[in-house]
Every structure is written in structure tokens, then in C-alpha cells.
Design an enzyme around this catalytic site. Structure first.
Site, PDB file in Angstrom:
ATOM      1  N   LYS A 227      12.667 -13.978   6.262  1.00 58.68           N
ATOM      2  CA  LYS A 227      12.747 -14.463   4.885  1.00 58.68           C
ATOM      3  C   LYS A 227      12.849 -15.980   4.880  1.00 58.68           C
ATOM      4  O   LYS A 227      13.790 -16.560   5.411  1.00 58.68           O
ATOM      5  CB  LYS A 227      13.962 -13.846   4.188  1.00 58.68           C
ATOM      6  CG  LYS A 227      14.233 -14.384   2.779  1.00 58.68           C
ATOM      7  CD  LYS A 227      15.538 -13.819   2.225  1.00 58.68           C
ATOM      8  CE  LYS A 227      15.966 -14.516   0.944  1.00 58.68           C
ATOM      9  NZ  LYS A 227      17.298 -14.043   0.471  1.00 58.68           N
ATOM     10  N   ASP A 232      17.261 -21.128  -3.165  1.00 51.33           N
ATOM     11  CA  ASP A 232      17.281 -20.060  -4.153  1.00 51.33           C
ATOM     12  C   ASP A 232      18.186 -20.441  -5.317  1.00 51.33           C
ATOM     13  O   ASP A 232      19.409 -20.393  -5.217  1.00 51.33           O
ATOM     14  CB  ASP A 232      17.766 -18.761  -3.519  1.00 51.33           C
ATOM     15  CG  ASP A 232      17.791 -17.603  -4.502  1.00 51.33           C
ATOM     16  OD1 ASP A 232      17.117 -17.702  -5.549  1.00 51.33           O
ATOM     17  OD2 ASP A 232      18.473 -16.604  -4.222  1.00 51.33           O
ATOM     18  N   LYS A 239      21.817 -18.841 -10.686  1.00 46.68           N
ATOM     19  CA  LYS A 239      23.115 -18.729 -10.030  1.00 46.68           C
ATOM     20  C   LYS A 239      24.090 -19.736 -10.615  1.00 46.68           C
ATOM     21  O   LYS A 239      23.691 -20.832 -11.029  1.00 46.68           O
ATOM     22  CB  LYS A 239      22.982 -19.038  -8.535  1.00 46.68           C
ATOM     23  CG  LYS A 239      22.197 -18.051  -7.709  1.00 46.68           C
ATOM     24  CD  LYS A 239      22.110 -18.546  -6.269  1.00 46.68           C
ATOM     25  CE  LYS A 239      21.286 -17.619  -5.390  1.00 46.68           C
ATOM     26  NZ  LYS A 239      21.986 -16.355  -5.104  1.00 46.68           N
ATOM     27  N   ASP A 309      17.103 -13.022  -9.137  1.00 50.49           N
ATOM     28  CA  ASP A 309      17.885 -13.494  -7.999  1.00 50.49           C
ATOM     29  C   ASP A 309      17.808 -12.531  -6.822  1.00 50.49           C
ATOM     30  O   ASP A 309      18.381 -12.788  -5.764  1.00 50.49           O
ATOM     31  CB  ASP A 309      19.336 -13.719  -8.418  1.00 50.49           C
ATOM     32  CG  ASP A 309      20.117 -14.555  -7.410  1.00 50.49           C
ATOM     33  OD1 ASP A 309      19.469 -15.256  -6.604  1.00 50.49           O
ATOM     34  OD2 ASP A 309      21.356 -14.518  -7.435  1.00 50.49           O
ATOM     35  N   GLU A 311      15.121 -11.937  -5.036  1.00 51.90           N
ATOM     36  CA  GLU A 311      13.744 -12.339  -4.750  1.00 51.90           C
ATOM     37  C   GLU A 311      13.364 -12.181  -3.290  1.00 51.90           C
ATOM     38  O   GLU A 311      12.188 -12.036  -2.952  1.00 51.90           O
ATOM     39  CB  GLU A 311      13.529 -13.798  -5.174  1.00 51.90           C
ATOM     40  CG  GLU A 311      13.946 -14.859  -4.184  1.00 51.90           C
ATOM     41  CD  GLU A 311      15.431 -14.839  -3.811  1.00 51.90           C
ATOM     42  OE1 GLU A 311      15.765 -15.186  -2.675  1.00 51.90           O
ATOM     43  OE2 GLU A 311      16.260 -14.470  -4.682  1.00 51.90           O
ATOM     44  N   ARG A 313      13.741  -9.752  -1.141  1.00 51.47           N
ATOM     45  CA  ARG A 313      13.083  -8.484  -0.812  1.00 51.47           C
ATOM     46  C   ARG A 313      11.650  -8.443  -1.333  1.00 51.47           C
ATOM     47  O   ARG A 313      10.815  -7.712  -0.795  1.00 51.47           O
ATOM     48  CB  ARG A 313      13.912  -7.320  -1.352  1.00 51.47           C
ATOM     49  CG  ARG A 313      13.984  -7.213  -2.857  1.00 51.47           C
ATOM     50  CD  ARG A 313      15.176  -6.386  -3.310  1.00 51.47           C
ATOM     51  NE  ARG A 313      16.434  -7.088  -3.050  1.00 51.47           N
ATOM     52  CZ  ARG A 313      17.641  -6.558  -3.287  1.00 51.47           C
ATOM     53  NH1 ARG A 313      17.733  -5.331  -3.789  1.00 51.47           N
ATOM     54  NH2 ARG A 313      18.725  -7.247  -3.035  1.00 51.47           N
TER      55      ARG A 313
END
Length: 459
Positions: A227, A232, A239, A309, A311, A313
């Protein structure tokens, strides 16, 4: 920063590792003045303690590192690294450890010399170690170099480690070892059917991309998928500040598989390696994907977005589906994927998932040997219904708050094909300094995987 062994030198200072219950016997075997010195200085052999014995010229005749008791040793790892940090600059020759233990402690010593000095000079261990007799020095150095690469990649902030920079790091690694690399960027992701990688990364100033590195001409096939979410924000499900502070490490899965790739290539393992890194930044802009959107993945499965959030996966799903098309002998994904994994096992353990009991047995044994603790978690099939929202094939963020790491792993399993597969839900960060592991980015699970690979690829 030099993560290598010192050249053997006749002037190297002997370093004796002495447990608490062996100290009296050690003193009895020494000249009287040495025994009296050790007793006068109060050295007890406590774990991590150090004693220096002077010679007649005012130099150091020998050094001792306390090895504590079995109980104190069981509460940590890389104990000699703690002692190394207390030793004065010089070259040391290790005595008193069997080869297997010497291998682990020597690796810890080299790792203790790591410092993240990209932006300012940092302190690090200056005591150098001669490779102990009976250890594979080249292997230990290769592992230390791979771990250092992982740490550096995680520690660099997103301002200098965006998707383009991560691509550059992959290209540098490929050039160093004669690997090939191909990169699909931006709108080409849609044209070549990587819709979820494109969707997650399209709101960033740097184009999303899929990095595909290959190395090796013969042998079994190993595909590593990491990943690479370089930062993020959470997307439109933004967040809070407390949750965003460490998000430079959200590419820790990519950093870890690249560190492992460095180890494999440096050691020249007889296999065919492929590394896939979906590199994106999950940002907020007018074209960001939204809660409630339904995406269609590379393998045709539809995915309802219930939280932007979740994301990681999504980008892994396209990469795993792509990897599965070649049906490798072993596929491994690594990702800083869920907070639920941290709640379950804390920051020090690497939880992993596999349906293959033989592979799990190899990983568990290898983890102990490599001082790289892992913990098997269940692909609990009855929870499949939790990731099926009804209006799409899959839900990227099931409601309810239960089994978050398991449901994320089950989501990824839908894209990994039918071959042998393992998924690691890692943290990639040391919240507090420990011997050989400074606060900051860290590799997790890579050494265990490296140790397990010969057996795993022979299954």
C-alpha cells in the site's frame, strides 16, 4: 551512518556478554585485578548494562555487556544493541554468544547505527562490531540495509515522499539491482482498467500511479503488493488533526515490501520477484470520490464507498487483482490498513492473515528466529456478510465497529485469486524508542517473510 560490520582487527576490544547468574564464574576465570575491578564498579550483569575494564596503558582491555536473566531477556529483543549505545567509539569483538543468538544480536547492533538524518544530523551508535565467527555477515548486512530503506521511506514526510517520489525510490532500487520497472500514471490507469487506484488518487496534485517492478529470471514466483498511500487526509471523510499527524506513514506497506525486495535482490535469492505499489495521495478537491459512490474494480466487483477514509483496501484491490492474473506461487500484501489491528495487538506485533496452515507455521517459526514477531489472525468466513452491503458486491467500510481488521482482510481476499496468499496489517511505526528501533518508521514482518521464503516457495 554505516550499517556494516567493522573489518576484523587484532586491536578490536573483546566484548563479553555475561548473564547475571554467570558473573561470578566469569570473574573467577579472570586475573585477580579484573575481578576486583568488576566487583568494585558494581557491575551485576543486569540486562543492558556495560562495564569497561582498563588496561595498564589507560585504554580499554575489555568490555562487558550484561545479559540479565531469562525473565528480563524475554521482555524485549536486540538487547546487545542497548549496550552498544553505551559503549565508547571503537571496534569490538563479541564473545559469549552461540551463533544463532549472535546473529540476532549482531543484526540489532547494526540496526542501532541507523539514524534519520535527512534534515539534521542525529546521534547514533558509534561503536562498531566485528562480524562474530559463525554468522552470515553478508546476509545480516543485507537485512540491515533493507530495514534502513524502509525506515527512511516512512520517515520522509509527504512533502518529499509523494507518489512521484515513491516512484523515484522504486526506480533507484530497480537500477541498483538490475530490475525492470514500469509505471502506469494518471488517466492511463482508467485506460488500462485500474479504476479504484485512479479514483482514490485523482484529487491529489500528484497523479496516482501503479508501479510494477520485476527481478529474477528463474525460480518460483513471488509477488509483493504494498500500500503506497503517501498521505491520507481521509478524503471527504476528513480525519481530525489527531488522526492525520502520522499519515506520512500510510505508505508503510510499500516501504516494507521495498525493504524486503532490497534484501531479496541483494542476497540473490533464486526466485522471480514482482513488486506492485499503487502510489496515491488521498486528498480533498472538487473531484474527490464521495461517500455513497459505487466503484467497479479491475476484477468486475462493485464496491460501495461508505467511508473515503477506507481507501487503502481500494487501491490494493486493483493491484491484487492485477497480480492474481499471473497466478504467482506466493502473493503477499502489506499495508498500514486498520486501526483495529493496533487495538488488537499493539504496535509491536505484525498481524497477518492466510488460509494456508503450512505457510502460517513457517511464518511463525521464522518470526521467532528473525526476532520479528508476527501473529496470525483469522480469515473468518462467517464475517463475509459484513462486507456485503446489498446494493453492491462489497462495502469498503462496514458499519458497527466490530472486527475491522478481519473485514478489511476479507475484502482483500476477494481480489487475491485462488493461489497462496498472505496479508499483513502492519503499523510501520515505533511510538517509543527501544534497542535497535528508534522512534519513527520501522519495518514489520519483512524479516520473518525473508526467513520463511525458502520453505514457503517450496510448498
Amino acid at each position: 551512518m554505516d550499517l556494516t560490520f567493522a573489518t576484523a582487527d587484532a586491536a578490536a576490544i573483546p566484548l563479553h556478554v555475561v548473564a547475571q547468574d554467570a558473573l561470578d564464574a566469569f570473574c573467577d576465570a579472570q586475573p585477580d585485578k579484573v575481578a576486583r575491578w568488576l566487583r568494585a564498579t558494581g557491575f551485576t550483569g543486569a540486562l543492558g548494562s556495560v562495564a569497561l575494564v582498563p588496561d595498564d596503558a589507560g585504554g580499554i582491555a575489555m568490555a562487558l555487556a550484561g545479559d540479565g536473566t531469562p525473565e528480563t531477556r524475554a521482555r524485549g529483543r536486540f538487547h546487545l544493541a542497548g549496550a552498544a549505545a553505551l559503549l565508547p567509539e571503537g571496534t569490538y569483538a563479541l564473545h559469549g554468544l552461540a551463533p544463532e543468538r549472535a546473529t540476532t544480536e549482531s543484526l540489532g547492533w547494526l540496526l542501532s547505527q541507523y539514524s534519520f538524518d535527512h534534515y539534521r544530523e542525529q546521534k547514533h551508535t558509534t561503536a562498531r562490531l566485528v562480524a562474530p565467527e559463525g554468522v552470515d555477515a553478508a546476509r545480516i548486512e543485507a537485512i540491515a540495509a533493507g530495514e534502513a530503506l524502509t525506515r527512511d521511506l516512512i520517515n520522509v514526510p509527504a512533502s518529499d515522499m509523494g507518489p512521484a517520489d515513491l516512484e523515484g525510490a522504486c526506480a533507484t532500487l530497480a537500477t541498483r539491482h538490475g530490475a525492470s520497472i514500469e509505471v502506469i500514471r494518471g488517466e492511463a490507469l482508467l485506460e488500462q482498467n485500474f479504476p479504484m487506484i485512479h479514483t482514490v488518487g485523482r484529487a491529489s496534485a500528484q497523479a496516482p500511479r501503479l508501479i510494477d517492478m520485476r527481478w529474477g529470471e528463474s525460480g518460483p514466483t513471488l509477488t509483493l503488493v504494498g500500500k503506497g498511500v503517501c498521505f491520507d487526509t481521509g478524503g471527504l471523510n476528513l480525519k481530525p488533526a489527531t488522526g492525520m499527524g502520522l499519515m506520512k506513514k500510510d505508505m508503510g506497506g510499500a516501504a516494507t515490501v521495498l525493504g524486503l525486495a532490497q534484501m531479496i535482490m541483494a542476497l540473490g535469492l533464486p526466485l522471480r520477484l514482482r513488486v506492485l505499489v499503487p502510489a496515491v495521495e488521498n486528498s480533498v478537491a472538487g473531484n474527490a470520490f464521495r461517500p455513497g459512490d459505487i466503484l467497479t474494480a479491475r476484477n468486475g466487483l462493485s464496491v460501495e464507498i461508505n467511508n473515503t477514509d477506507a481507501e487503502g483496501r481500494l487501491v490494493l484491490a486493483d493491484a491484487l487483482a492485477f497480480a492474481a492474473e499471473e497466478d504467482p506461487d506466493l502473493m503477499v500484501s502489506m499495508a498500514t490498513l486498520t486501526g483495529a489491528a493496533r487495538v488488537a495487538v499493539g504496535p509491536d506485533l505484525s498481524p497477518y492473515y492466510t488460509d494456508d496452515a503450512a505457510l502460517a507455521g513457517l511464518l511463525d517459526a521464522a518470526a521467532e528466529q528473525a526476532a520479528d514477531p508476527v501473529w496470525r489472525m483469522p480469515f473468518h468466513t462467517p464475517y463475509e456478510s459484513m462486507i456485503e452491503p446489498g446494493i453492491a458486491d462489497l462495502d469498503n467500510a462496514p458499519k458497527g465497529g466490530f472486527a475491522g481488521s478481519i473485514t478489511a482482510a476479507l475484502f482483500l481476499r476477494r481480489f487475491a485469486g485462488q493461489g497462496r496468499y498472505a496479508h499483513f496489517d502492519i503499523y510501520g511505526w515505533n511510538p517509543a524508542a527501544a534497542p535497535a528501533r528508534p522512534k519513527g518508521g520501522t519495518g514489520m514482518g519483512a524479516r520473518a517473510l525473508l526467513e520463511a521464503l525458502p520453505g514457503a516457495l517450496a510448498l
